[in-house]
Design an enzyme around this catalytic site. Structure first.
Site, PDB file in Angstrom:
ATOM      1  NE  ARG A  59      53.891  60.300  37.103  1.00 61.07           N
ATOM      2  CZ  ARG A  59      54.423  59.150  36.661  1.00 61.07           C
ATOM      3  NH1 ARG A  59      54.909  59.059  35.442  1.00 61.07           N
ATOM      4  NH2 ARG A  59      54.484  58.100  37.452  1.00 61.07           N
ATOM      5  CE1 TYR A 112      52.658  86.001  37.508  1.00 62.52           C
ATOM      6  CE2 TYR A 112      54.150  84.146  37.459  1.00 62.52           C
ATOM      7  CZ  TYR A 112      53.057  84.779  37.999  1.00 62.52           C
ATOM      8  OH  TYR A 112      52.365  84.187  39.003  1.00 62.52           O
ATOM      9  CE  LYS A 209      47.824  84.232  35.607  1.00 61.00           C
ATOM     10  NZ  LYS A 209      49.202  84.550  35.294  1.00 61.00           N
TER      11      LYS A 209
HETATM   12  C1  LIG Z   1      50.517  84.044  35.671  1.00 59.61           C
HETATM   13  C2  LIG Z   1      51.611  84.064  34.694  1.00 59.61           C
HETATM   14  C3  LIG Z   1      52.568  83.038  34.652  1.00 59.61           C
HETATM   15  C4  LIG Z   1      52.577  81.897  35.656  1.00 59.61           C
HETATM   16  O1  LIG Z   1      51.476  81.072  35.520  1.00 59.61           O
HETATM   17  P1  LIG Z   1      50.784  80.280  36.754  1.00 59.61           P
HETATM   18  O2  LIG Z   1      49.634  79.610  36.094  1.00 59.61           O
HETATM   19  O3  LIG Z   1      50.395  81.286  37.770  1.00 59.61           O
HETATM   20  O4  LIG Z   1      51.809  79.343  37.274  1.00 59.61           O
HETATM   21  C5  LIG Z   1      53.532  83.089  33.667  1.00 59.61           C
HETATM   22  N1  LIG Z   1      53.577  84.113  32.782  1.00 59.61           N
HETATM   23  C6  LIG Z   1      52.689  85.125  32.805  1.00 59.61           C
HETATM   24  C7  LIG Z   1      52.813  86.224  31.808  1.00 59.61           C
HETATM   25  C8  LIG Z   1      51.691  85.143  33.758  1.00 59.61           C
HETATM   26  O5  LIG Z   1      50.813  86.163  33.790  1.00 59.61           O
END
Ligand SMILES: *Cc1c(COP(=O)(O)O)cnc(C)c1O
Length: 391
Positions: A59, A112, A209
């Protein structure tokens, strides 16, 4: 482990070289050119307190995660990168590090949906105040400040409306107010935009992403340059515990090696898609910062290398028509998320941004969002045309 992950004095390298090599040193034992997945929770000590390489419990630190964190710091030009189990875990750690009850934060009117939910439903319960501003207008941000403002949150390009915020201009507003500027750099990735160099204090990523890039891992990151803030965040990362696991860290580290070539193709394909949509009779509006008519085009051209792979558009016929386009698409997979090599389509109002309904962050009902992948552009254009034409 040194706590300065990106020591100054090392020779400057091109982004592509850094993406492939930072953190990726050959394994000292076997010479393996890819860092192993250290699927391990604890480490043998050579006598009490005798740690080999600084590792005692995963961790707190794990070598595969360290490799990714060094890579992230180098790519964003920061002193320290921290990898989390998801983008929202990273955001949660950041907010609870920066903010105390009574503090105030300015959030964007387009973000988001999960970020908005974190502010509206979670952080606000802990006594943190927030106001919404149009961050594309620095005057709107200035007007939203209070004497308790500790942070200004910006997402650029924004999700799902592709709004553009002038990072350098809002960094000045933040400095004047003694607040920290946080930039969610998920849509651009560090290849297209480097917020720390423009004056931001913290960069946030959903590595789910473009960083991961293959729709096969959920992860998040924070990158900062300030050593004191880095130490506070590292303390909270360990104290709260929402760290990236070794295999997830390894997948993201692998994905990042091709980030530059993927982003080039995402931008190229998205430009072609946006261009086709602007000429389609059933499309009433195309939101893409690469279009000269986009209100943020000039700022985007100044602070981004190219305009990225996300395109949103509005459809004649309202919500039902927009939903039908999503349902008719074949090559564009109907699904949430973005940033993978495969193209995705979705209806933000009913899907990713349903949690913003009825708020200042509600999105238009006739909006469709595309994550334009790196398939053959002609196939993508043909699929969108058939989805719009309904035949
Ligand atoms: C998907 C996303 C998040 C959140 O991320 P997770 O990995 O789904 O927790 C935050 N900001 C943006 C712009 C996103 O597209």
């Amino acid at each position: 482990m040194s706590d300065t992950q990106n020591p100054s004095g090392s020779a400057p390298r091109g982004f592509e070289t850094t993406a492939i090599h930072a953190g990726n040193t050959a394994d000292p034992v076997t010479g393996a050119v890819v860092p192993p997945i250290y699927q391990v929770s604890t480490y043998k000590q050579d006598g009490v307190g005798g740690l080999r390489g600084g590792y005692e419990y995963s961790r707190s630190a794990n070598p595969t995660r360290t490799a990714l964190e060094e890579n992230l710091a180098a790519l964003e030009g920061g002193r320290r990168g921290l990898a989390f189990a998801s983008g929202l875990a990273a955001e949660d750690c950041l907010l609870r590090t920066l903010l105390s009850p009574g503090d105030h934060v300015v959030i964007p009117n387009d973000a988001y949906g999960g970020t908005f939910r974190l502010f509206a439903k979670v952080v606000s319960r802990w006594g943190v105040q927030w106001s919404v501003a149009d961050t594309s207008d620095p005057a709107s941000v200035r007007a939203a400040l209070t004497d308790r403002t500790k942070a200004i949150w910006v997402e650029t390009p924004s999700n799902p409306l592709l709004g553009i915020t002038d990072i350098a201009a809002v960094a000045q507003v933040a400095r004047d107010a003694g607040a920290r500027l946080v930039v969610d750099n998920t849509f651009a990735s560090p290849y297209l935009q480097q917020p720390l160099a423009l004056g931001a204090d913290v960069v946030v990523h959903s590595m789910t992403k473009y960083m991961g890039g293959h729709s096969d891992v959920v992860g998040g990151a924070l990158v900062v340059d300030d050593q004191e803030l880095a130490d506070e965040l590292a303390f909270h990362q360990n104290a709260m515990g929402a760290v990236a696991g070794p295999f997830d860290a390894w997948l993201v580290l692998r994905g990042i090696k091709t980030l530059p070539v993927r982003m080039d193709r995402h931008s190229e394909n998205a430009t072609k898609v946006a261009d086709m949509l602007t000429r389609h009779a059933r499309v009433t509006k195309v939101l893409y910062p690469g279009l000269p008519g986009h209100p943020g085009h000039e700022v985007a051209a100044k602070q981004m290398k190219s305009f990225g792979g996300m395109v949103s558009f509005q459809v004649e016929g309202g919500e039902e028509a927009a939903v039908e386009v999503c349902n008719r698409a074949k090559l564009f997979t109907l699904g949430e998320s973005l940033g993978g090599v495969e193209s995705l389509i979705e209806h933000p109002g009913r899907m990713t941004h349903a949690s913003a309904a009825g708020s200042a962050l509600e999105v238009p009902a006739d909006l469709v969002r595309l994550s334009v992948g790196i398939e053959s552009a002609d196939d993508l254009l043909a699929d969108l045309k058939q989805a719009l034409d309904g035949k």
